[in-house]
Design an enzyme around this catalytic site. Structure first.
Site, PDB file in Angstrom:
ATOM      1  N   LYS A  25      -1.750  -9.605 -18.489  1.00 59.36           N
ATOM      2  CA  LYS A  25      -2.419 -10.807 -18.007  1.00 59.36           C
ATOM      3  C   LYS A  25      -1.850 -12.057 -18.675  1.00 59.36           C
ATOM      4  O   LYS A  25      -1.575 -13.077 -18.021  1.00 59.36           O
ATOM      5  CB  LYS A  25      -3.917 -10.696 -18.260  1.00 59.36           C
ATOM      6  CG  LYS A  25      -4.725 -11.841 -17.670  1.00 59.36           C
ATOM      7  CD  LYS A  25      -6.202 -11.710 -18.019  1.00 59.36           C
ATOM      8  CE  LYS A  25      -6.918 -10.665 -17.178  1.00 59.36           C
ATOM      9  NZ  LYS A  25      -6.964  -9.337 -17.709  1.00 59.36           N
ATOM     10  N   ARG A 114     -10.681 -12.918 -22.207  1.00 55.75           N
ATOM     11  CA  ARG A 114     -10.296 -11.824 -21.306  1.00 55.75           C
ATOM     12  C   ARG A 114      -9.275 -10.914 -21.974  1.00 55.75           C
ATOM     13  O   ARG A 114      -8.336 -11.375 -22.612  1.00 55.75           O
ATOM     14  CB  ARG A 114      -9.707 -12.379 -20.004  1.00 55.75           C
ATOM     15  CG  ARG A 114     -10.705 -13.141 -19.141  1.00 55.75           C
ATOM     16  CD  ARG A 114     -10.068 -13.548 -17.824  1.00 55.75           C
ATOM     17  NE  ARG A 114     -11.044 -14.134 -16.904  1.00 55.75           N
ATOM     18  CZ  ARG A 114     -11.299 -15.436 -16.804  1.00 55.75           C
ATOM     19  NH1 ARG A 114     -10.621 -16.298 -17.577  1.00 55.75           N
ATOM     20  NH2 ARG A 114     -12.183 -15.884 -15.947  1.00 55.75           N
ATOM     21  N   GLY A 129     -10.432  -4.628 -13.821  1.00 56.36           N
ATOM     22  CA  GLY A 129     -11.807  -4.307 -14.168  1.00 56.36           C
ATOM     23  C   GLY A 129     -11.982  -3.194 -15.170  1.00 56.36           C
ATOM     24  O   GLY A 129     -13.111  -2.786 -15.463  1.00 56.36           O
ATOM     25  N   GLU A 295      -7.283 -14.387  -8.819  1.00 55.79           N
ATOM     26  CA  GLU A 295      -8.607 -14.947  -9.040  1.00 55.79           C
ATOM     27  C   GLU A 295      -8.454 -16.453  -9.214  1.00 55.79           C
ATOM     28  O   GLU A 295      -7.621 -16.908 -10.008  1.00 55.79           O
ATOM     29  CB  GLU A 295      -9.269 -14.313 -10.263  1.00 55.79           C
ATOM     30  CG  GLU A 295      -9.597 -12.838 -10.056  1.00 55.79           C
ATOM     31  CD  GLU A 295     -10.376 -12.243 -11.211  1.00 55.79           C
ATOM     32  OE1 GLU A 295     -11.067 -13.005 -11.917  1.00 55.79           O
ATOM     33  OE2 GLU A 295     -10.296 -11.008 -11.411  1.00 55.79           O
ATOM     34  N   GLN A 307      -6.261 -15.796 -12.978  1.00 56.78           N
ATOM     35  CA  GLN A 307      -5.347 -14.697 -13.279  1.00 56.78           C
ATOM     36  C   GLN A 307      -4.690 -14.236 -11.987  1.00 56.78           C
ATOM     37  O   GLN A 307      -5.203 -14.475 -10.895  1.00 56.78           O
ATOM     38  CB  GLN A 307      -6.053 -13.525 -13.970  1.00 56.78           C
ATOM     39  CG  GLN A 307      -7.203 -12.903 -13.215  1.00 56.78           C
ATOM     40  CD  GLN A 307      -7.831 -11.750 -13.997  1.00 56.78           C
ATOM     41  OE1 GLN A 307      -7.133 -10.877 -14.488  1.00 56.78           O
ATOM     42  NE2 GLN A 307      -9.144 -11.762 -14.126  1.00 56.78           N
ATOM     43  N   ARG A 309      -2.310 -10.784 -10.463  1.00 56.97           N
ATOM     44  CA  ARG A 309      -1.769  -9.451 -10.717  1.00 56.97           C
ATOM     45  C   ARG A 309      -1.308  -8.858  -9.394  1.00 56.97           C
ATOM     46  O   ARG A 309      -1.773  -9.268  -8.322  1.00 56.97           O
ATOM     47  CB  ARG A 309      -2.827  -8.555 -11.364  1.00 56.97           C
ATOM     48  CG  ARG A 309      -4.133  -8.494 -10.589  1.00 56.97           C
ATOM     49  CD  ARG A 309      -5.154  -7.584 -11.247  1.00 56.97           C
ATOM     50  NE  ARG A 309      -6.467  -7.757 -10.646  1.00 56.97           N
ATOM     51  CZ  ARG A 309      -7.482  -8.382 -11.244  1.00 56.97           C
ATOM     52  NH1 ARG A 309      -7.347  -8.882 -12.457  1.00 56.97           N
ATOM     53  NH2 ARG A 309      -8.650  -8.505 -10.637  1.00 56.97           N
ATOM     54  N   HIS A 870       4.629  24.278   9.745  1.00 57.98           N
ATOM     55  CA  HIS A 870       4.757  25.604   9.153  1.00 57.98           C
ATOM     56  C   HIS A 870       3.398  26.175   8.752  1.00 57.98           C
ATOM     57  O   HIS A 870       3.099  27.344   9.030  1.00 57.98           O
ATOM     58  CB  HIS A 870       5.673  25.545   7.923  1.00 57.98           C
ATOM     59  CG  HIS A 870       5.779  26.840   7.195  1.00 57.98           C
ATOM     60  ND1 HIS A 870       6.609  27.864   7.599  1.00 57.98           N
ATOM     61  CD2 HIS A 870       5.129  27.306   6.093  1.00 57.98           C
ATOM     62  CE1 HIS A 870       6.471  28.898   6.786  1.00 57.98           C
ATOM     63  NE2 HIS A 870       5.591  28.576   5.864  1.00 57.98           N
TER      64      HIS A 870
END
Length: 915
Positions: A25, A114, A129, A295, A307, A309, A870
């Site tokens: 982060k 964070r 999370g 976010e 942030q 990601r 198969h």
């Protein structure tokens, strides 16, 4: 900042972007700052602080104990994680770090704290999370306490479980902490720069609420949901959520939920703000070169990023990308072969190379096409040109349905929703000469094959059917001749090159297609029987069973016979039960007799393998552990000769079913003639349908030769010091392999012997990080590949028709009728597992290498496949109720649970939790 604290506390100003120091982060935020994206100001407490915090003896002991556990030991892992978490929370933060925070931070300013772990916000594992965050933290002491709690949250139950699932060591990760000034947002939420549900990269998705974004992230409200077409920035839909509450900073620290009244039905974002936010998302995605989960917060009319990601759930889009700007549809080659697992780079190149030779054979330029592409370690075929031809479209999709229903359903969904993407285009005048050449080449190619194939097909209805042994000999002869063309080359380099060009499409068509006329006849007759007797499905299925010469039956009969040989020699049986390898089994009393029979079996079937399309996987003659495991299971659960009794029972049932079908046809004025025709057709059907696996059995000899050639090339490069190990060859691209082989002379003396004293002076000839490619391959192996996707990344998701079905039933394609209950056995690798008598086999795929596990299974559930795959053929041959194309079956079903399979309706029910 002094050097004594710079390793522990760094500014969040873009100067330090190393995830090893500031976590995922923190590194992403630093890159955003450096790119000029607005984020709240702050700093980062580095992973060095965490390492000091966790450097004591107790922490190290707990790390070692936790790392020794596997994902099956989650209960013990949870207990250890709690112990470690509590221990870290009691550890002191060093005075030098406390002093720096006191000096840098404003005691009156609230902060957002964070976690920023080193394994966080990665492309393949976001850990979203999984670690703790704290909002509106007021006062230095409270900040320090929150920092320590964040570091300890590296060992929350969810984080530990997530790491174990993704194969990430607990000892190698560390936790930094981002400390930023708290923003009092007017609105906040998340922005996905690609649709996380469908995977469509042209659609941005926004979720928004008034106040802080925690209400959205935590799922506490129904937020506004916005879908935006990224190329045009037009809003596709704006759904106003019933926003009952918003989260606001509390005056005394922390947050509080505030009930919304007049605002709950109001739009959070204006149209202009939506477009501004999507443009910001485009900027962030371009920075990180992949779709992002962002976010954001709206503060005083301006957007800030909290942030960013990657979206790890997205499956990669195929490369190379199409050269035009139209929608393209890709079908997974693995799903069509009931083998959706990832392939290492060299194997992908081999199959992509041969797929492109198909284009070349029909006069098309393979370098100007994206027919064969790759994504997520899998191969995808571009079906778009066929789907743009109305005359072929329905025929091809119907054929695909027999192989894999989800593939056909996904394509039909796209055709229905986006018909404009599949409208044919008139060729430009400059293309006409090329198309004329393609038509001429195709006509010549098919003209040399189709007459002989048609003649073979028609001859199948005349005279007595040829014995199956004769058909097998023809296909095996083709495979062995092609394999010899590789093996007879004089050097490892020459053999590797021969392996890459040994399969000529025109020659293969000329060799194989005139020989499959009888098999085509069997499929035609089988289809006619199903249409002629729609209410006698079980009888039609029964007449396709009970063949001693059918390949899968022979595989299992041979294993049963080997078990019977072992039974006559108690010491051999004991050695097999003890899991001894074949050389130790051969050494006990009676071992010679068993070894002789085992060698005879390998002479016939040793060139086959589990997942044999993956050339990196050992063939049975190299590693017979799977076969010995099947024999061990037979010894434990069956009596001598029971496998032969089963075949006789199936044969008898087939004969009774034949009589019933003939009796059904024996009516009306032409009853005797009609009955005679049906009996004659069934006779031919039974004679020819048992040869269905012979073509692949023959060509598997060539696959074995390819594997041998590439491994010899790997040994050559290992002997030269270019590769560390011969198996590293699978992680080269094909051009890299040949470039390396061209770089020096082979050391023949070390190819088959000890390479411990090999020359390592050429280790830098290849500028390839093999370890990184192995790691990437392991990550790809964990991905669930879609059967169909588009060039936009969209994965069509078709909900099954659940009308009249149990609420929790898993739905797939029923391929072998009947209902059975039993205990589930989830198997991912048949070389490392066995199925006990009466268990339900649950597997990700089912190619011929899985056959030994079918001996004891009472039923089968497979994640991929169709009616002619198969696994389906084996299930019908053995009378096992089976359901294939059951999405996420190996995730939803656990070993030990009791399940019910309904192979007629295509449903699977989980009856208990297995405890």
């Amino acid at each position: 900042m002094s050097s004594s604290t710079s390793q522990f506390v760094v500014p969040l100003d873009g100067s330090i972007t190393d995830p090893a120091l500031v976590g995922g982060k923190g590194a992403n935020l630093a890159r955003l700052v450096d790119a000029g994206v607005s984020i709240p100001p702050g700093l980062c407490i580095t992973t060095e602080t965490y390492r000091v915090l966790s450097s004591d003896k107790t922490s190290k002991t707990l790390f070692e104990r936790l790392d020794s556990l596997d994902k099956k030991e989650m209960e013990e892992a949870t207990d250890l994680a709690a112990e470690l978490r509590n221990h870290l929370r009691d550890r002191p933060i060093a005075d030098v770090i406390r002093g720096k925070l006191t000096e840098t931070l404003d005691g009156e300013t609230p902060y957002a704290i964070r976690s920023s772990a080193t394994a966080e916000d990665l492309p393949h594992a976001s850990f979203a999370g999984q670690h703790d965050s704290y909002l509106n933290v007021c006062g230095i002491d409270a900040v320090i306490e929150a920092v320590r709690d964040c570091m300890a949250s590296l060992f929350t139950d969810r984080a530990v479980s997530y790491r174990m699932k993704n194969g990430i060591s607990h000892r190698t990760v560390a936790n930094a902490v981002v400390v930023q000034e708290m923003v009092d947002a007017d609105a906040a939420g998340v922005l996905f720069t690609a649709d996380p549900d469908s995977g469509n990269r042209t659609v941005a998705v926004i979720e928004a609420n008034f106040g802080l974004g925690e209400s959205v992230v935590a799922g506490d409200v129904e937020p506004d949901a916005v879908r935006v077409d990224r190329p045009t920035t037009e809003i596709r839909s704006y759904r106003v959520g019933t926003k009952a509450v918003s989260i606001r900073p509390h005056d005394d620290g922390g947050t509080e939920a505030v009930e919304l009244n007049t605002d709950r039905n109001a739009r959070v974002l204006r149209t202009a703000q939506v477009k501004t936010l999507v443009a910001l998302g485009d900027e962030v995605e371009a920075l990180f070169d992949r779709p992002q989960d962002i976010e954001w917060a709206l503060v005083d009319g301006e957007f800030v990023v909290l942030q960013a990601r990657p979206i790890p759930s997205l499956f990669p889009t195929p490369t190379p990308e199409p050269s035009d700007d139209r929608l393209h549809v890709y079908v997974s080659m693995g799903h069509m072969q009931a083998f959706p697992e990832a392939l290492p780079p060299l194997v992908r190149d081999v199959w992509i190379g041969y797929a492109n030779t198909i284009l070349d054979a029909f006069g098309l330029d393979p370098t100007a096409s994206t027919f064969a592409t790759e994504a997520g370690g899998r191969i995808f075929m571009d079906f778009t040109p066929i789907l743009r031809l109305p005359l072929l479209r329905d025929v091809v999709v119907n054929r695909l349905e027999a192989v894999n229903e989800p593939v056909a359903a996904g394509i039909r969904d796209l055709l229905a929703r986006r018909p404009e993407a599949f409208r044919p285009e008139l060729p430009s005048p400059s293309r006409l000469p090329v198309l004329a050449q393609v038509a001429w080449t195709t006509a010549k190619l098919l003209g040399s094959v189709l007459p002989a194939t048609l003649a073979s097909f028609l001859a199948s209805f005349v005279g007595d059917p040829a014995p199956p042994e004769q058909h097998e000999q023809r296909f095996v002869a083709v495979g062995k001749r092609l394999a010899a063309g590789v093996r007879e080359q004089p050097t490892p380099e020459a053999r590797a090159r021969a392996a890459s060009r040994s399969l000529s499409i025109p020659e293969l068509l000329a060799d194989v297609y005139p020989r499959i006329g009888p098999l085509i006849a069997a499929f035609v007759i089988g289809g006619w029987l199903q249409r002629r007797f729609p209410d006698a499905r079980e009888d039609v299925d029964a007449i396709g069973k009970g063949f001693e010469r059918e390949l899968v039956t022979r595989l299992n009969l041979g294993l049963g016979d080997l078990a019977d040989v072992a039974r006559t020699h108690p010491e051999v049986a004991d050695a097999i039960r003890d899991g001894k390898p074949i050389d130790e089994v051969s050494a006990v009393e009676g071992g010679d007799a068993f070894a002789e029979a085992f060698d005879a079996y390998l002479d016939e079937f040793g060139h086959r393998a589990t997942g044999e399309l993956d050339l990196s996987r050992p063939r049975w003659h190299e590693d017979p552990a799977t076969l010995l495991g099947a024999i061990r299971a037979n010894l434990a659960t069956e009596e001598a000769g029971e496998h032969r009794d089963r075949l006789r029972r199936l044969t008898a049932e087939a004969e009774v079913a034949v009589d019933r079908l003939v009796k059904r046809a024996n009516y009306g004025l032409l009853a005797p003639i009609r009955a005679r025709i049906v009996r004659r057709l069934i006779r031919r059907y039974r004679a020819y349908i048992q040869i269905r696996e012979y073509p692949k059995h023959g060509i598997a000899h060539l696959f074995d030769a390819w594997r041998e050639a590439y491994l010899q090339a790997g040994k050559t490069l290992s002997a030269r010091g270019v590769l560390t190990d011969a198996d590293d060859v699978w992680f080269l691209r094909r051009t890299e392999l040949f470039d390396a082989l061209d770089g020096g002379e082979p050391d023949g003396d070390t190819l088959d012997g000890d390479t411990s004293d090999r020359d390592t002076s050429n280790a830098d000839v290849l500028n390839v990080d093999i370890d990184a490619r192995r790691a990437e391959f392991r990550r790809q192996a964990q991905m669930d590949a879609p059967p169909v996707q588009t060039s936009e990344g969209e994965v069509p998701r078709i909900e099954p028709d659940r009308r009249g079905l149990p609420a929790d039933a898993l739905v797939g394609t029923g391929v072998s009728s009947g209902v059975v209950e039993g205990v589930a056995r989830v198997v991912f690798d048949p070389t490392e597992a066995t199925v006990e008598r009466g268990e339900i086999l649950v597997a990700p795929s089912s190619d011929p290498g899985w056959t030994p596990l079918f001996l004891n299974a009472a039923g089968m559930v497979v994640e991929v496949g169709g009616r002619v795959s198969h696994g389906a053929l084996v299930a019908r041959e053995y009378g096992l109720p089976a359901v294939v194309s059951v999405a996420e079956a190996t995730d939803r079903i656990q070993t030990g649970q009791r399940v019910r399979i309904d192979g007629t309706r295509g449903i699977v029910e989980i009856l208990d939790d297995g405890k």
